[in-house]
Motif scaffolding. Structure first.
Motif, PDB file in Angstrom:
ATOM      1  N   ARG A 116     -22.851  94.208 -56.215  1.00 54.11           N
ATOM      2  CA  ARG A 116     -24.193  93.628 -56.277  1.00 54.11           C
ATOM      3  C   ARG A 116     -24.821  93.510 -54.891  1.00 54.11           C
ATOM      4  O   ARG A 116     -26.035  93.693 -54.735  1.00 54.11           O
ATOM      5  N   GLU A 117     -24.027  93.230 -53.893  1.00 50.37           N
ATOM      6  CA  GLU A 117     -24.529  93.230 -52.516  1.00 50.37           C
ATOM      7  C   GLU A 117     -24.984  94.631 -52.127  1.00 50.37           C
ATOM      8  O   GLU A 117     -26.041  94.815 -51.505  1.00 50.37           O
ATOM      9  N   ILE A 123     -28.004  96.908 -49.555  1.00 53.64           N
ATOM     10  CA  ILE A 123     -27.734  98.140 -48.799  1.00 53.64           C
ATOM     11  C   ILE A 123     -28.619  99.280 -49.291  1.00 53.64           C
ATOM     12  O   ILE A 123     -29.261  99.977 -48.502  1.00 53.64           O
ATOM     13  N   ILE A 124     -28.697  99.448 -50.602  1.00 52.85           N
ATOM     14  CA  ILE A 124     -29.529 100.538 -51.137  1.00 52.85           C
ATOM     15  C   ILE A 124     -30.747  99.997 -51.886  1.00 52.85           C
ATOM     16  O   ILE A 124     -31.482 100.776 -52.505  1.00 52.85           O
ATOM     17  N   VAL A 132     -28.543 105.974 -54.310  1.00 51.70           N
ATOM     18  CA  VAL A 132     -27.567 106.506 -53.346  1.00 51.70           C
ATOM     19  C   VAL A 132     -28.040 107.870 -52.844  1.00 51.70           C
ATOM     20  O   VAL A 132     -27.991 108.150 -51.636  1.00 51.70           O
ATOM     21  N   GLN A 133     -28.516 108.700 -53.746  1.00 51.16           N
ATOM     22  CA  GLN A 133     -29.006 110.017 -53.331  1.00 51.16           C
ATOM     23  C   GLN A 133     -30.242 109.892 -52.454  1.00 51.16           C
ATOM     24  O   GLN A 133     -30.391 110.606 -51.456  1.00 51.16           O
ATOM     25  N   SER A 159     -19.734 104.918 -48.531  1.00 49.84           N
ATOM     26  CA  SER A 159     -18.657 104.833 -47.542  1.00 49.84           C
ATOM     27  C   SER A 159     -18.611 103.469 -46.862  1.00 49.84           C
ATOM     28  O   SER A 159     -17.551 103.044 -46.374  1.00 49.84           O
ATOM     29  N   GLN A 160     -19.742 102.753 -46.835  1.00 52.07           N
ATOM     30  CA  GLN A 160     -19.797 101.440 -46.202  1.00 52.07           C
ATOM     31  C   GLN A 160     -19.008 100.381 -46.970  1.00 52.07           C
ATOM     32  O   GLN A 160     -18.567  99.380 -46.388  1.00 52.07           O
ATOM     33  N   ILE A 161     -18.869 100.576 -48.258  1.00 49.13           N
ATOM     34  CA  ILE A 161     -18.212  99.548 -49.078  1.00 49.13           C
ATOM     35  C   ILE A 161     -16.888 100.016 -49.668  1.00 49.13           C
ATOM     36  O   ILE A 161     -16.183  99.219 -50.299  1.00 49.13           O
ATOM     37  N   GLU A 162     -16.529 101.272 -49.459  1.00 48.85           N
ATOM     38  CA  GLU A 162     -15.356 101.818 -50.152  1.00 48.85           C
ATOM     39  C   GLU A 162     -14.071 101.077 -49.782  1.00 48.85           C
ATOM     40  O   GLU A 162     -13.257 100.755 -50.659  1.00 48.85           O
TER      41      GLU A 162
END
Length: 245
Positions: A144-145, A150-151, A202-203, A215-218
């Motif tokens: 959710r963040e 982020i996006i 995301v795209q 990649s920031q949250i993976e």
């Protein structure tokens, strides 16, 4: 109608969730017959494939020819690249019209006019969607963040209709009360990452910034996922049903 999903149709086909049997168990008793169904905005045909098990014929349309190349195949499904708002179908053609996770991209007033034209008297229309998934509180907080901060600015304006559970979509039909349905999937961690990568925002982020925000949250997601191989992933279903004409 926007086309946000021609860029990665293979990922979409692999990672997007299908739809639970409870949807069809509710819809089918409402029908006079199961002759011909129209699945509009079919994408890779996930819903059309289910309809094909019970209907004599399924017409499945989408504006993305790339998506249709990856669609599930069945002998009684006919795929065609057509806009939702203007099709080549004859008047009074369909017993059931479905739209899964797509109506928010349509010119809804024109689509509703088309539904009234091609739906048989007393036919059924169902618009279906799903909101943010629930896994565990820790995983959900990260997602959710990501979604919001982020996006968040990269979501199309139409995405608000998903957040509002399609309640602000014009629905000029005799609306029927629907059950509360959850779609429960069993996913490995890699499937969750694949699913997040299918999000249109995301795209849009990648197109603007030249890197993938997932990649920031993976790493945080992987830590929150823990050593469990498979987790339950719950999607609350958005479900509005009406009788046409």
């Amino acid at each position: 109608m926007k086309d946000n999903f021609s860029v990665s149709p293979a990922q979409y086909a692999k990672y997007r969730p299908d739809y639970p049997q409870a949807i069809f168990d509710f819809l089918y008793p409402l029908l006079n017959e199961k002759g011909i169904a129209w699945d509009c905005g079919t994408g890779n045909g996930q819903l059309a494939q289910e309809l094909s098990k019970d209907f004599e014929q399924v017409e499945a349309t989408d504006i993305s020819e790339q998506q249709l190349k990856y669609a599930f195949q069945a002998g009684n499904i006919r795929y065609s690249a057509q806009p939702a708002e203007q099709t080549t179908f004859a008047d009074d053609s369909f017993d059931l019209i479905t739209v899964a996770q797509a109506v928010h991209w349509f010119d809804v007033d024109k689509f509703n006019a088309e539904v009234k034209r091609v739906g048989k008297p007393n036919s059924i229309i169902a618009i279906i969607g799903y909101g943010l998934n629930n896994i565990t509180p820790e995983i959900d907080d990260i997602i959710r963040e990501f979604y919001k901060n982020i996006i968040g600015e990269y979501w199309d304006g139409e995405n608000k209709h998903i957040e509002n559970k399609y309640q602000q979509i014009p629905f000029p039909y005799r609306e029927l009360e629907t059950p509360e349905i959850n779609n429960i999937k069993l996913w490995k961690f890699e499937h969750l990452i694949g699913y997040l990568n299918t999000w249109s925002a995301v795209q849009h982020f990648i197109d603007k910034n030249n890197y993938n925000p997932v990649s920031q949250i993976e790493d945080d997601l992987r830590a929150a996922w823990g050593s469990v191989e498979v987790r339950r992933v719950i999607f609350p279903i958005i479900f509005r049903v009406g009788r046409v004409k």
